[in-house]
Design a protein around this motif. Structure first.
Motif, PDB file in Angstrom:
ATOM      1  N   LEU A   1       0.735  -1.192   0.102  1.00 47.61           N
ATOM      2  CA  LEU A   1      -0.018  -0.053  -0.045  1.00 47.61           C
ATOM      3  C   LEU A   1       0.959   1.186   0.066  1.00 47.61           C
ATOM      4  O   LEU A   1       1.916   1.315   0.655  1.00 47.61           O
ATOM      5  CB  LEU A   1      -0.966  -0.092   1.185  1.00 47.61           C
ATOM      6  N   LEU A   2       0.349   2.287  -0.828  1.00 42.28           N
ATOM      7  CA  LEU A   2       0.777   3.675  -0.724  1.00 42.28           C
ATOM      8  C   LEU A   2      -0.001   4.486   0.035  1.00 42.28           C
ATOM      9  O   LEU A   2      -1.186   4.795  -0.394  1.00 42.28           O
ATOM     10  CB  LEU A   2       1.102   4.026  -2.088  1.00 42.28           C
ATOM     11  N   THR A   3       0.183   4.575   1.484  1.00 40.37           N
ATOM     12  CA  THR A   3      -0.634   5.405   2.153  1.00 40.37           C
ATOM     13  C   THR A   3      -0.266   6.828   2.102  1.00 40.37           C
ATOM     14  O   THR A   3       0.629   7.389   1.994  1.00 40.37           O
ATOM     15  CB  THR A   3      -0.269   4.772   3.835  1.00 40.37           C
ATOM     16  N   ALA A   4      -1.300   7.490   2.452  1.00 39.42           N
ATOM     17  CA  ALA A   4      -1.322   9.122   2.738  1.00 39.42           C
ATOM     18  C   ALA A   4      -0.252   9.618   3.837  1.00 39.42           C
ATOM     19  O   ALA A   4       0.571  10.482   3.314  1.00 39.42           O
ATOM     20  CB  ALA A   4      -2.675   9.540   2.834  1.00 39.42           C
ATOM     21  N   GLY A   5      -0.289   8.995   4.989  1.00 46.64           N
ATOM     22  CA  GLY A   5       0.529   9.567   5.902  1.00 46.64           C
ATOM     23  C   GLY A   5       1.534   8.567   6.602  1.00 46.64           C
ATOM     24  O   GLY A   5       2.096   8.917   7.388  1.00 46.64           O
ATOM     25  N   HIS A   6       1.489   7.341   6.137  1.00 45.93           N
ATOM     26  CA  HIS A   6       2.396   6.303   6.642  1.00 45.93           C
ATOM     27  C   HIS A   6       3.278   5.535   5.858  1.00 45.93           C
ATOM     28  O   HIS A   6       3.926   4.512   6.243  1.00 45.93           O
ATOM     29  CB  HIS A   6       1.284   5.487   7.463  1.00 45.93           C
ATOM     30  N   GLY A   7       3.381   6.144   4.375  1.00 43.68           N
ATOM     31  CA  GLY A   7       4.268   5.379   3.627  1.00 43.68           C
ATOM     32  C   GLY A   7       3.990   4.373   3.050  1.00 43.68           C
ATOM     33  O   GLY A   7       2.964   4.139   3.016  1.00 43.68           O
ATOM     34  N   ARG A   8       5.018   3.605   2.545  1.00 41.53           N
ATOM     35  CA  ARG A   8       4.614   2.296   1.684  1.00 41.53           C
ATOM     36  C   ARG A   8       4.530   1.331   2.862  1.00 41.53           C
ATOM     37  O   ARG A   8       5.328   1.063   3.660  1.00 41.53           O
ATOM     38  CB  ARG A   8       5.716   2.018   0.920  1.00 41.53           C
ATOM     39  N   ARG A   9       3.383   0.360   2.929  1.00 35.51           N
ATOM     40  CA  ARG A   9       3.192  -0.565   3.802  1.00 35.51           C
ATOM     41  C   ARG A   9       2.771  -1.807   3.133  1.00 35.51           C
ATOM     42  O   ARG A   9       2.036  -2.025   2.403  1.00 35.51           O
ATOM     43  CB  ARG A   9       2.263  -0.250   4.845  1.00 35.51           C
ATOM     44  N   ALA A  10       3.288  -2.991   3.626  1.00 32.19           N
ATOM     45  CA  ALA A  10       2.800  -4.111   3.304  1.00 32.19           C
ATOM     46  C   ALA A  10       1.749  -4.798   4.484  1.00 32.19           C
ATOM     47  O   ALA A  10       2.015  -4.519   5.729  1.00 32.19           O
ATOM     48  CB  ALA A  10       4.168  -5.097   3.315  1.00 32.19           C
ATOM     49  N   ALA A  11       0.979  -5.393   3.993  1.00 29.06           N
ATOM     50  CA  ALA A  11      -0.154  -5.878   5.026  1.00 29.06           C
ATOM     51  C   ALA A  11      -0.839  -7.087   4.424  1.00 29.06           C
ATOM     52  O   ALA A  11      -0.888  -7.348   3.306  1.00 29.06           O
ATOM     53  CB  ALA A  11      -1.014  -4.625   5.303  1.00 29.06           C
ATOM     54  N   TYR A  12      -1.123  -7.944   5.417  1.00 29.70           N
ATOM     55  CA  TYR A  12      -1.878  -9.303   5.022  1.00 29.70           C
ATOM     56  C   TYR A  12      -3.274  -9.012   4.957  1.00 29.70           C
ATOM     57  O   TYR A  12      -3.752  -8.317   5.983  1.00 29.70           O
ATOM     58  CB  TYR A  12      -1.578 -10.495   6.137  1.00 29.70           C
ATOM     59  N   VAL A  13      -4.107  -9.230   4.195  1.00 23.62           N
ATOM     60  CA  VAL A  13      -5.482  -9.095   3.939  1.00 23.62           C
ATOM     61  C   VAL A  13      -6.230 -10.484   3.970  1.00 23.62           C
ATOM     62  O   VAL A  13      -6.181 -11.245   2.937  1.00 23.62           O
ATOM     63  CB  VAL A  13      -5.764  -8.519   2.586  1.00 23.62           C
TER      64      VAL A  13
ATOM     65  N   LEU B   1       4.857  -7.567  10.136  1.00 26.77           N
ATOM     66  CA  LEU B   1       3.917  -7.624   9.077  1.00 26.77           C
ATOM     67  C   LEU B   1       2.651  -7.324   9.652  1.00 26.77           C
ATOM     68  O   LEU B   1       2.110  -8.409  10.344  1.00 26.77           O
ATOM     69  CB  LEU B   1       3.887  -8.832   7.933  1.00 26.77           C
ATOM     70  N   GLY B   2       2.031  -6.291   9.126  1.00 22.73           N
ATOM     71  CA  GLY B   2       0.828  -5.960   9.921  1.00 22.73           C
ATOM     72  C   GLY B   2      -0.556  -6.700   8.900  1.00 22.73           C
ATOM     73  O   GLY B   2      -0.213  -7.319   7.668  1.00 22.73           O
ATOM     74  N   SER B   3      -1.498  -6.392   9.285  1.00 24.96           N
ATOM     75  CA  SER B   3      -2.974  -6.943   8.617  1.00 24.96           C
ATOM     76  C   SER B   3      -3.896  -5.836   8.408  1.00 24.96           C
ATOM     77  O   SER B   3      -3.452  -4.654   9.132  1.00 24.96           O
ATOM     78  CB  SER B   3      -3.675  -7.979   9.404  1.00 24.96           C
TER      79      SER B   3
END
Length: 246
Positions: free
Chosen positions: A24-36, A66-68
């Motif tokens: 994900l490219l988030t508005a305020g928290h940068g590039r993030r990988a996450a499990y969906v 690694l977040g979700s």
């Protein structure tokens, strides 16, 4: 490490039987990988295409874990471009460049807003390739490798800037650069201001310019090539847009 933020999907890959890992490219928290969880389902797949706009509810036990995420779609996203194969190629290239260039978890709100502007530009075939060049130039600036196009690096003049040094990223005027023209990169006028308009070959020169510095300062230090999706986009532009300008 919990937050809710606007985001664009950059990529998604299968993880386990039913889940996916999204970038994900988030508005305020940068590039993030996450499990969906459940991301492989038919219901979720349309919302996990590159360029999809979502609201991400992100959770992680620690900053390095690694977040979700739970994702809520916003708007049409890339489905509005399904009838324009060239724009989809550009979208894939933009997502790949952003994912490969941005360090994880480092906020870059400017890149998010530039990606947002590029997504809107993909609806205008005559415009988006030039906006893509500006997106990459802005990405370089956000990462600390911005081009200095304000004045000639040799004479200090503000006028007739037509080249860029491939070593320093500084502009060079026509007269100062003439003896070294074969060693300099072309500077298309639209990169100096929107009022300049677009001439034949300008986008090609702009992509060569930003591509040189992305390779030199961003991807080569990672021992990685320019993303193949970007190379494919340029090939498609050559085939469909520039064939009559060769």
């Amino acid at each position: 490490m919990d937050f809710t933020d606007d985001a664009f999907v950059l990529s998604a890959r299968a993880h386990g039987d039913t889940g996916v890992v999204v970038e994900l490219l988030t508005a305020g928290h940068g590039r993030r990988a996450a499990y969906v969880a459940g991301g492989a389902s038919r219901r979720m797949k349309p919302f996990l295409q590159a360029g999809a706009r979502v609201v991400a509810d992100y959770r992680a036990r620690t900053p390095d874990h690694l977040g979700s995420a739970r994702l809520e779609p916003v708007g049409e996203g890339p489905s509005a471009l399904f009838d324009d194969a060239l724009a989809l190629t550009g979208l894939a290239a933009a997502a790949a460049v952003a994912q490969g260039a941005l360090p994880e978890r480092e906020p870059h709100p400017g890149v998010f807003h530039a990606f947002e502007a590029l997504m809107a530009a993909f609806a205008v075939p005559e415009v988006w390739p030039a906006v893509f060049v500006r997106f990459e130039a802005g990405l370089l600036e956000e990462l600390g490798f911005g081009l200095d196009l304000s004045r000639c690096a040799v004479t200090g003049t503000l006028d007739d800037l037509v080249w860029v040094s491939p070593r320093t990223g500084r502009a060079v005027s026509s007269d100062a650069g003439a003896p070294f023209a074969d060693k300099l990169l072309k500077l298309p006028p639209f990169m100096l201001g929107a009022q300049a308009g677009l001439n034949a070959g300008d986008v090609r020169d702009g992509l060569a310019l930003t591509g040189h510095f992305l390779e030199q300062f961003v991807f080569h230090p990672q021992n990685r090539p320019i993303p193949p999706a970007r190379v494919w986009m340029i090939d498609r532009l050559e085939d469909e847009r520039w064939a009559d300008q060769a």
